[in-house]
Design an enzyme around this catalytic site. Structure first.
Site, PDB file in Angstrom:
ATOM      1  CB  SER A  83      -0.656   0.315   1.334  1.00 52.01           C
ATOM      2  OG  SER A  83      -1.725  -0.862   1.283  1.00 52.01           O
TER       3      SER A  83
HETATM    4  C1  LIG Z   1      -2.311  -4.539  -0.189  1.00 55.33           C
HETATM    5  S1  LIG Z   1      -1.893  -6.010  -0.503  1.00 55.33           S
HETATM    6  C2  LIG Z   1      -1.076  -5.828   1.687  1.00 55.33           C
HETATM    7  C3  LIG Z   1      -0.334  -5.206   2.217  1.00 55.33           C
HETATM    8  C4  LIG Z   1       0.697  -5.778   2.678  1.00 55.33           C
HETATM    9  N1  LIG Z   1      -0.615  -4.706   4.376  1.00 55.33           N
HETATM   10  C5  LIG Z   1       2.482  -4.498   3.273  1.00 55.33           C
HETATM   11  O1  LIG Z   1       2.385  -4.225   4.572  1.00 55.33           O
HETATM   12  O2  LIG Z   1       2.184  -4.587   1.636  1.00 55.33           O
HETATM   13  C6  LIG Z   1      -3.071  -7.141   0.521  1.00 55.33           C
HETATM   14  C7  LIG Z   1      -3.419  -8.182   0.722  1.00 55.33           C
HETATM   15  O3  LIG Z   1      -4.162  -8.898   1.192  1.00 55.33           O
HETATM   16  C8  LIG Z   1      -3.965 -10.167   0.326  1.00 55.33           C
HETATM   17  N2  LIG Z   1      -4.999 -11.285   1.045  1.00 55.33           N
HETATM   18  C9  LIG Z   1      -6.788 -10.705   0.164  1.00 55.33           C
HETATM   19  N3  LIG Z   1      -7.516 -11.427   0.581  1.00 55.33           N
HETATM   20  C10 LIG Z   1      -7.287 -12.158   1.881  1.00 55.33           C
HETATM   21  C11 LIG Z   1      -7.779 -12.871   3.325  1.00 55.33           C
HETATM   22  N4  LIG Z   1      -8.943 -13.135   2.606  1.00 55.33           N
HETATM   23  N5  LIG Z   1      -7.591 -13.266   3.919  1.00 55.33           N
HETATM   24  C12 LIG Z   1      -5.466 -13.079   4.021  1.00 55.33           C
HETATM   25  N6  LIG Z   1      -5.369 -11.918   3.389  1.00 55.33           N
HETATM   26  C13 LIG Z   1      -5.803 -11.682   2.021  1.00 55.33           C
HETATM   27  C14 LIG Z   1      -3.848 -10.147  -0.436  1.00 55.33           C
HETATM   28  O4  LIG Z   1      -3.312 -11.323  -1.069  1.00 55.33           O
HETATM   29  C15 LIG Z   1      -2.932  -8.973  -0.747  1.00 55.33           C
HETATM   30  O5  LIG Z   1      -1.238  -9.358  -0.705  1.00 55.33           O
END
Ligand SMILES: C[S@@+](CC[C@H](N)C(=O)[O-])C[C@H]1O[C@@H](n2cnc3c(N)ncnc32)[C@H](O)[C@@H]1O
Length: 231
Positions: A83
């Site tokens: 993000s």
């Molecule tokens: C915007 S990215 C994350 C950014 C992260 N917080 C960082 O600092 O890099 C969103 C993440 O949420 C994960 N994601 C999506 N659905 C999810 C779920 N149901 N449970 C856990 N992770 C999930 C995606 O695979 C992705 O890696």
């Protein structure tokens, strides 16, 4: 200069990142915090300090490392993103992290948000649904010395009931509606910070108070969708 220090021992990384001259990552990070974050109203001194300390360039692929301190989200592989730093800062400030807290981080991605939180609270439980990203983040956080983060591979929709209640929950992927298990896993006084919606999303804060739940809308955002584990 390109920054190629990933997978060095934590103390080497710490030294490299604290060198702080010649336009290196430390200077870029301090400038990012001043111009992109503090100037836009994030004022919590502990949050700002954590953002100055976490080496974001070590959380992104080498191909985009030169952009690590730019005001934008970046690709991290598997169709996912790290993000925008400002949004990480706002979400961190909103969850109101305290030194004794145990915080749940849903959507580990690169592990950057978890690392920022880890500098501010006692323990971070982080859940990532894409196994490859979870493995990479686990290794990266361990190599950087973040011993108070546990990365779990799985669907964060269900939270982590066996570790609940949490003192805060941060979600980095957007569900259409807020997952009830996450609301149930908030301790009294704790906040859930989460983007909600589909094509149009709103960053929302849910706070559990003695009389129920209070909700606040923060600003429109654009996150990847929260996907569900078919199992
Ligand atoms: C915007 S990215 C994350 C950014 C992260 N917080 C960082 O600092 O890099 C969103 C993440 O949420 C994960 N994601 C999506 N659905 C999810 C779920 N149901 N449970 C856990 N992770 C999930 C995606 O695979 C992705 O890696």
């Amino acid at each position: 200069m390109r920054w190629r220090t990933l997978l060095l021992p934590a103390w080497v990384v710490a030294q490299a990142c604290s060198a702080g001259n010649g336009g290196g990552p430390t200077e870029a990070r301090h400038s990012m915090v001043a111009s992109q974050i503090e100037a836009r109203g994030v004022l919590d001194a502990r949050v700002l300090q954590a953002l100055r300390e976490v080496p974001r360039h070590l959380f992104v692929p080498e191909a985009v490392r030169d952009l690590a301190y730019a005001d934008r989200a970046l690709p991290i592989g598997q169709g996912q993103t790290i993000s925008q730093p400002y949004v990480v800062a706002v979400m961190t400030e909103l969850v109101d992290p305290q030194p004794d807290d145990v915080v749940l981080d849903v959507g580990t991605g690169s592990g950057y948000q978890a690392a920022v939180l880890a500098r501010l609270v006692r323990e971070v439980i982080s859940i990532e649904i894409v196994p490859e990203l979870a493995d990479q983040a686990r290794q990266r956080l361990a190599a950087l010395g973040y011993a108070n983060v546990t990365v779990i591979t799985g669907d964060g929709y269900a939270g982590r009931p066996e570790r609940a209640p949490f003192d805060g929950i941060v979600v980095a992927a957007a569900p259409d509606t807020v997952p009830p298990p996450l609301l149930e896993q908030l301790a009294e006084g704790a906040r859930l910070v989460i983007p909600v919606g589909g094509a149009e999303q709103m960053l929302r804060v849910f706070e559990r108070t003695s009389s129920g739940l209070e909700t606040r809308d923060i600003f429109p955002v654009r996150f990847v969708p929260l996907v569900r584990d078919p199992d």
